[in-house]
Structures are given as C-alpha cells and as structure tokens.
Design an enzyme around this catalytic site. Structure first.
Site, PDB file in Angstrom:
ATOM      1  NE  ARG A 203      14.716  23.560  51.889  1.00 30.15           N
ATOM      2  CZ  ARG A 203      15.421  22.053  51.589  1.00 30.15           C
ATOM      3  NH1 ARG A 203      14.373  21.274  50.634  1.00 30.15           N
ATOM      4  NH2 ARG A 203      16.750  22.286  51.625  1.00 30.15           N
TER       5      ARG A 203
ATOM      6  CB  CYS B 159      17.680  19.065  57.664  1.00 31.59           C
ATOM      7  SG  CYS B 159      18.125  18.232  59.031  1.00 31.59           S
TER       8      CYS B 159
END
Length: 313
Positions: A215, A174
């Site tokens: 995000r 991520c």
C-alpha cells in the site's frame, strides 16, 4: 528548484490511536484494570470498571471526528469514528447488564493498546519502525523501476520519498502497527496453547507487513505521478475533501487503500482463525455488539473445534 509539497502517507489510520490524545490512554488503562480484576476473580468489579472503559473509549472516538473530517479529510474514518461512540456505549451497556462473555473482548482492547503504547512513547523504537518501513517501501518502488530516494520529511525523520514537487512521507500510522496491535491484542486475549498463539501472531504480522508495504508503494507512487488525475475523480475529491487535496492522493489513499484495508483485515482474520479457532469466541461477541444477533462463526464456517479444548495438534 521546485518546492516540494508533501502529505503523510497514513494508510493504517483506521485502526490507530492518536499518541497525543491522553484521553485514550485513560480508557486503555481502564480496559487493563478490568482484565486484572477479572483474572483475580472479581467479576462484579470487573464488569463495572469495564463498563466505564467502554464509555470512555466511545467518547474518545467522538473526539476524533473533527480530526478525521477536517485534517485527515477521510470520509471512511469520519464515519467509523462517529459509529465508535454508540457501539462502545452499547458494549458497555451489555457488559453492565451481565454479558460477562464481553470481558474477553474488553481484555483484547486493553492488550491492543498495551502493544501500541511503546511505539508512541519510546522515540528510538518509533523512529526505527518508521524509517525501516520507509526504507523497505522505497525498495519496493525500486523493484518497479522507480528510485526517488529518501529524504527528511516534515516529521524530522528520513521517511519522505524524494520526488520533485508533490510527494508523501511515512509516519507511525502507516507502519502497520495499528493492525498488528489489533491482532496481537485479540490473540493474546484468548486462552490457547502458547505455540499456536505465537504461530498465529507471526502469520498475522507477516501478512500485515507485506500488504502494508504494498500500500505504501502504491500510494507513494500514485500521488506524485498523478495516476488518478482525471476530471471525474477530481470532482469527487473536491466534493469530499476540498480543492486543497491532491486527487491522486485522495483516490489512492482514501478511496482505494482504506477500503481495501477493511477487506484485508477480514481476509487476515480468516487466515488466523484457522490456526487459532479460539478467536471465534471474541469475534462472535464483536458481531453481537455490531448486529444484536447471536453468532456461532465456528460452526457456520465449518472450522474444526478440536483445538479449542486446549490441545495443540
């Protein structure tokens, strides 16, 4: 004290490799060997090695299906990993049959892996990237009025957002490095002036970094604050991921963020080709593998072709 449960905030997994799977690195090595043979003028040998590289790459994605289905519980990643085998084998078949234009795409995949590799094998680099993204994601939360703090996650790094109860933590997948590797490999694979390649890479990295932080903030807040805990969404979550999956995490991460990731990749591509139109050659080949039809995206989108002759205007 409430015992905290947590979930890795993997928002870049669609385009990331599993660093523990040595099989993929054999494939990446074969891709790089193909590029070296092609650069040395051994086109025939490059074609054969490249064919093997594509087959290995397809088998790798097939081996990832159980991980995406049972562990990640991601319908989208499961579908994409299943599709990886036939698409990769088809690319190898085309290359073996003489479609030498695919050597550029083959070179790009090898370079993607070469960019990604240091972040999976060099611990200080990996730790720096993960914790830097965690810190900046937390700063984004603070701008929205939330300040949970950071603590050590189950990965042993200071990357967990310290909400009480359920929370998420940052892992390598991520950080955006998967997407950065894709564009880095594509940009490095084409023949163009260095100045424009650097400009295109800087543009891609900048946009990816900002979107990835957004995000992280979105999923990192939506999950512990239960933004999507509604009955109809809970039913969808149970259907696709089982009762153990937290609804707000599944909806914000698997349904919304992963879908928007694909949209973002397309949007970033459209930005980058304006700086580096040479990328159209790679994209045309990719579309041929996906659809079986010939494309000329440069002409269809009306992009100026002057730069592709080696100029640096």
């Amino acid at each position: 004290m409430t015992v905290a449960s947590s979930m890795p905030l993997v928002v870049d997994g669609i385009v990331s490799f599993d660093p523990t799977d040595h099989f993929v690195w054999v494939a990446i090595g074969a891709f790089l060997l193909t590029a070296a043979l092609d650069a040395a003028g051994n086109r025939k040998q490059a074609r054969y090695v490249g064919t093997g590289a594509w087959v290995l790459f397809g088998v790798f994605w097939l081996t990832m299906v159980p991980h995406f289905y049972y562990e990640a519980q991601s319908p989208l990643e499961t579908i994409l990993s299943i599709a990886g085998l036939p698409l990769s084998v088809y690319a190898g078949y085309l290359l073996y049959g003489g479609r030498d234009s695919l050597l550029m795409l083959t070179r790009a995949v090898g370079l993607m892996g070469l960019i990604y590799l240091p972040f999976t094998t060099i611990d200080p680099l990996r730790i720096w990237l993960i914790e830097t993204v965690a810190i900046q994601s937390h700063m984004g939360m603070e701008l929205l009025g939330y300040s949970p703090g950071l603590e050590e996650g189950s990965n042993g790094l200071v990357s967990r957002f310290a909400f009480e109860g359920y929370s998420t933590y940052i892992v390598l997948a991520c950080t955006g490095i998967g997407s950065i590797s894709i564009f880095g490999g594509l940009i490095a694979s084409v023949r163009a002036p260095l100045a424009r390649k650097v400009k295109a890479f800087a543009l891609a990295v900048g946009v990816i970094w900002i979107l990835n932080l957004a995000r992280n903030v979105f999923v990192g807040l939506a999950s512990p604050l239960a933004w999507f805990d509604y009955p109809i969404l809970e039913s969808i979550t149970v259907l696709f991921a089982g009762e153990s999956m937290r609804t707000s995490f599944f909806v914000s991460h698997h349904m919304i963020s992963q879908t928007l990731s694909i949209v973002a990749l397309v949007g970033i591509t459209l930005l980058v080709v304006r700086v580096l139109p040479e990328l159209f050659d790679v994209l045309d080949e990719l579309l041929f593998v996906l659809t079986g039809d010939e494309y000329d995206l440069r002409a269809e989108l009306g992009v100026d072709t002057v730069r592709t002759d080696g100029g640096d205007e």
